[in-house]
Design an enzyme around this catalytic site. Structure first.
Site, PDB file in Angstrom:
ATOM      1  N   PRO A   2      -2.250 -11.603  -2.811  1.00 51.10           N
ATOM      2  CA  PRO A   2      -3.217 -11.589  -1.521  1.00 51.10           C
ATOM      3  C   PRO A   2      -4.635 -11.020  -1.807  1.00 51.10           C
ATOM      4  O   PRO A   2      -4.781 -10.456  -2.637  1.00 51.10           O
ATOM      5  CB  PRO A   2      -2.266 -10.142  -1.013  1.00 51.10           C
ATOM      6  CG  PRO A   2      -1.211  -9.996  -1.877  1.00 51.10           C
ATOM      7  CD  PRO A   2      -1.241 -10.419  -3.187  1.00 51.10           C
ATOM      8  N   GLU A   3      -5.032 -12.104  -0.897  1.00 53.78           N
ATOM      9  CA  GLU A   3      -6.750 -11.707  -0.872  1.00 53.78           C
ATOM     10  C   GLU A   3      -6.947 -11.174   0.442  1.00 53.78           C
ATOM     11  O   GLU A   3      -6.425 -11.019   1.284  1.00 53.78           O
ATOM     12  CB  GLU A   3      -7.498 -13.218  -1.185  1.00 53.78           C
ATOM     13  CG  GLU A   3      -6.990 -13.792  -2.500  1.00 53.78           C
ATOM     14  CD  GLU A   3      -7.653 -15.225  -3.029  1.00 53.78           C
ATOM     15  OE1 GLU A   3      -8.663 -15.424  -2.494  1.00 53.78           O
ATOM     16  OE2 GLU A   3      -7.007 -15.929  -3.546  1.00 53.78           O
TER      17      GLU A   3
END
Ligand SMILES: [Zn+2]
Length: 275
Positions: A2-3
């Site tokens: 996840p960013e």
């Protein structure tokens, strides 16, 4: 992994159901999640805390409590936060922690690879902790061409490597750096310190647009990322370059190429992004 757009999506979904609620019961079943702290001790400390805000800083979720303390959650590779409304418990494999809220709902933390972290921080400890690890936030008013230029000025590293460094800018990862550099028409291997002003401006705009696109589509689900209701994001359908080697560039039709930068798979258009 996840960013920023994935973490921000989780934050937006959890904020309305979490803020104002108290942690009635906390169970943490994985010592890796809280190490070096004992998970049972962290769970006991969290019990009774009331959530006053849910913020995000870079890829961290920042759960603020009435006591002033803060729970910093980092999802790392495969962490998920799932929300189970009252009376609809979630039973999923790889569950590492469950928080029962005072309205009967549950927040379930699952993590297949177990790299995620939960860190309980005293009020005065938050800023020093983050300051050594994170640069500024993209997308905000402080994220100017000048500010980005100052961060890149002395970096010999390829621009992609510099942008992956969380101390340059907080929240970017492998996907959104590639997407931003395609938008900016800058080759990922260009040395950061050799970039022209106009190119840095284009990178800043490209970062903002790539992240905004990701948030608008509730993030990208390649494998494990889920929204708190269990649904997938859809940004992966909109990628301009990431994972698209051999497919035509949206802008010029040239097949997208794949290379490696800083040890990471890297996609770019050889026509639009000249080295
Ligand atoms: Zn192209």
């Amino acid at each position: 992994m996840p960013e920023l757009p994935e973490v921000e999506t989780v934050r937006r979904r959890l904020e309305p159901v979490l803020v104002g609620r108290s942690f009635e019961h906390v169970e943490i079943d994985d010592a890796r999640l809280t190490r070096p702290e004992d998970p049972a001790e962290v769970a006991a400390e969290l019990t009774g805390e009331r959530v006053t805000a849910l913020d995000r800083r870079g890829k961290y979720l920042v759960v603020r409590f009435g006591s002033g303390r803060v729970l910093l959650i980092h999802l790392r590779m495969t962490g998920n936060l799932l929300y189970a409304p009252p009376g609809q418990p979630v039973d999923v494999p790889h569950t590492r922690a469950v928080v029962k809220l005072d309205d009967g709902s549950d927040v379930v933390y699952r993590d297949i690879r177990r790299f995620g972290t939960w860190l309980l921080v005293e009020p005065e400890g938050l800023d020093p902790y983050l300051a050594t690890r994170l640069g500024g936030e993209p997308m905000g008013r402080a994220f100017t061409t000048r500010a980005l230029s100052a961060k890149l000025a002395n970096r010999k590293a390829p621009v992609k490597a510099a942008l992956l460094d969380q101390r340059t800018l907080a929240g970017l990862g492998n996907i959104y750096v590639d997407e931003a550099l395609w938008r900016a028409r800058v080759h990922p291997l260009r040395p950061a310190r050799g970039l022209e002003h106009d190119e840095i401006k284009a990178i800043r705009d490209g970062i903002n647009k790539a992240l905004a696109a990701g948030i608008a589509r509730q993030g990208a689900t390649l494998r494990d990322y889920r929204q708190p209701d269990g649904s997938r994001g859809s940004m992966q359908k909109e990628f301009k370059v990431y994972g698209r080697d051999g497919e035509p560039c949206d802008r010029c039709g040239t097949p997208i190429e794949k290379t490696r930068v800083a040890g990471r798979g890297t996609w770019y258009c050889p026509t639009c992004q000249v080295r």
